[in-house]
Design a protein around this motif. Structure first.
Motif: not given
Length: 162
Positions: A1-24
Motif C-alpha cells: 500500500m505504501l508503495r502505491a501511495l509513493g507512486r501516486t504521490e510521484a505522479v501527482l507531483a509531476a502532473v502538478l509541476l507540468v500543469a504549473m509550467a503550462v499555466l505560466i
C-alpha cells in the motif's frame, strides 16, 4: 500500500509541476497577445504548493534529501542508529506541530476566497501544509519502524533467548 501511495504521490507531483509550467506559459502568451489571464499565475502558485510537499515526501521516502553526516559518520553503528532515531523522533514532533498549525490555518482561511475567485476557498492552498506533513509523518514512521527492526535483527542477544 505504501508503495502505491509513493507512486501516486510521484505522479501527482509531476502532473502538478507540468500543469504549473503550462499555466505560466499560457499566462505569458496571453499577456503577450494583450489578453492577460491573471488567474493562471494564481493556480500555478496553488499547484506549486501541493507539488512541493508531495515531492518532498517522495524524496524523503527515497532517502534523496540532503544530509550531512560529519558526526554520524564517525560513530559506531549502534550509536549512529540511536542518533538517527533521535533525529527521526524530533522530525515527528515537528511534523505533528505542522499538521496542527496547518490545519488551524486552513480552518481559519476557509472563509477567504483564493486570489479573489469567489468559488474557490484559500483552504485549498493552505491544506497542502497539513496534508504534506501527514504524508511526511507517515514516511518518517515507516523509517522509525525499519530502523527498530534493523536494530533488533543486529542485536546478538536476540538469538540467545529461550
Amino acid at each position: 500500500m505504501l508503495r502505491a501511495l509513493g507512486r501516486t504521490e510521484a505522479v501527482l507531483a509531476a502532473v502538478l509541476l507540468v500543469a504549473m509550467a503550462v499555466l505560466i506559459f499560457v499566462g505569458g502568451v496571453a499577456r503577450m497577445v494583450r489578453h492577460p489571464l491573471n488567474w493562471t499565475t494564481d493556480f500555478a502558485t496553488c499547484f506549486f504548493a501541493w507539488a512541493a510537499f508531495l515531492a518532498a515526501d517522495v524524496a524523503w521516502r527515497r532517502d534523496s534529501l540532503l544530509s550531512i553526516d560529519v558526526i554520524a559518520g564517525r560513530l559506531e553503528a549502534p550509536a549512529r542508529r540511536w542518533l538517527r532515531l533521535v533525529n527521526l523522533v524530533l522530525i515527528c514532533f515537528f511534523l505533528i506541530y505542522v499538521i496542527w498549525a496547518g490545519t488551524r490555518l486552513a480552518i481559519l482561511s476557509s472563509a477567504r476566497s483564493f486570489q479573489g475567485i469567489p468559488w474557490i476557498s484559500y483552504s485549498w492552498v493552505t491544506m497542502s501544509l497539513p496534508v504534506g506533513a501527514t504524508l511526511l509523518l507517515l514516511t518518517t514512521g515507516t523509517k522509525i519502524v525499519a530502523l527498530l527492526r534493523e536494530a533488533r535483527s543486529d542485536d546478538p542477544s536476540e538469538g540467545r533467548r529461550g
